[in-house]
Scaffold this active site. Structure first.
Site: not given
Length: 362
Positions: A30-31, A74, A90, A113, A186
């Protein structure tokens, strides 16, 4: 004052307003595919630094400043004085700890999210941000799409009449997961895996802004149906919900029906029903990006014809980045609120508690 002087003054004024500098914690899909291009394209923002376990992946995002890699990456990014706001992408269980660390380091935060795994965690994150005087925004990017903003404005103004039903779904199917489960958060319950965390928060989000009182108190769970799958993680972390469907009531006359899945079929829809209209976010309700889309209005009584509003292609990720940057500069722009995030987390808690297999503590 001459035209040349006015032009010169405007250019000078613009030149002395520096862009808001984003630092990325994480350089995953996503980044890489959405947020980095959005920041690069955004007005008033710059991708300043990236921290990731893999240096090559971090460099691929092409920050203007430093790249941090390795076990301390980080923390090193949070200490970078050239970073104004941290974007966190993350795995789900790592969001809140790094939000709290980022605001303690004086950074504003845009967090993927779900912001947190429980309402209590979300509250702790916002409390930390408030105490530090920092902005914390949950990255429900679809909320910045002009189509979504239009429907929200109609709901808020009362132009649609009383809204009483939301029917929304976000389901997708990845046939490769069966062979790629190793390391996939996930599919790991300890890392915030499962359908409700991953995509169920989107239909819950629609219910929050469309239905009066949704998430303000404990919901009435009329029906919760879950398809579980266990031992997909190599460490046997416990079952995750591959699918969670729920009927959630605010009152006897106000209902949300949500569907979410990370296996078993694809569906992405949102329909809002009021006294005077049935409003449908046609096509992809949440992930419309770089393509035109429609908002369809039907008469619930069947007495009037259908009307359609068409919205031009935009990148809602870019709009989100620009809005967050503007808010940091002190401008009054739309951002997802603390109250919205806490309400979604509160309802998510209730659905997970109702759905958890016997003996499981989610």
């Amino acid at each position: 004052m001459t035209l040349e002087a006015v032009t010169s003054e405007a250019v000078t004024s613009e030149a002395v307003t520096p862009p808001v500098r984003f630092g990325f914690v994480g350089a995953g899909w996503i980044a890489t595919e959405a947020l980095a291009p959005a920041v690069h394209a955004a007005d008033g923002a710059v991708l300043q630094a990236v921290a990731a376990r893999d240096e090559q992946r971090a460099r691929a995002l092409e920050p203007a400043g430093r790249v941090f890699a390795g076990d301390t990456a980080y923390a090193e990014l949070l200490a970078d004085p050239d970073v104004d706001v941290v974007y966190i992408s993350l795995s789900n269980e790592a969001h809140v700890p790094w939000v709290i660390a980022a605001v303690a380091a004086g950074k504003h935060v845009l967090c993927e999210k779900p912001l947190a795994l429980t309402a209590a965690q979300a509250t702790a994150a916002f409390d930390a941000a408030d105490a530090a005087g920092r902005l914390l925004v949950e990255a429900f990017f679809y909320r910045w799409h002009p189509r979504t903003r239009r429907v929200e404005d109609l709901v808020r103004s009362g132009e649609l009449g009383q809204v009483h039903t939301v029917d929304a779904a976000f389901c997708f199917d990845d046939a490769d997961w069966a062979g790629a489960s190793v390391g996939n958060y996930r599919l790991d319950s300890r890392r915030g895996g499962g359908a409700l965390y991953d995509v169920g928060v989107y239909p819950l989000s629609v219910a929050r802004w469309a239905l009066p009182g949704f998430g303000d108190a404990d919901p009435i769970l009329e029906q919760v149906e879950v398809t579980w799958s266990g031992s997909l993680s190599p460490v046997g972390s416990g079952p995750v919900d591959l699918r969670t469907d729920a009927t959630i009531r605010v009152s006897p006359d106000v209902t949300a029906r949500i569907r979410s899945a990370i296996a078993g079929g694809s569906e992405e829809s949102a329909r809002i029903v009021s006294e005077d209209a049935v409003v449908t976010l046609a096509g992809k309700a949440f992930t419309t990006r770089h393509s035109a889309c429609d908002l369809i209005f039907d008469d619930p009584r069947g007495e009037a014809g259908r009307s359609v509003e068409t919205f031009a292609a935009v990148d809602p990720y870019r709009l989100m980045v620009e809005a967050v940057a503007a808010r940091i500069r002190g401008e009054d722009t739309f951002c997802v609120t603390r109250e919205d995030s806490l309400a979604i987390a509160r309802v998510s808690d209730a659905v997970r508690a109702a759905a958890a297999p016997e003996g499981e503590h989610r």
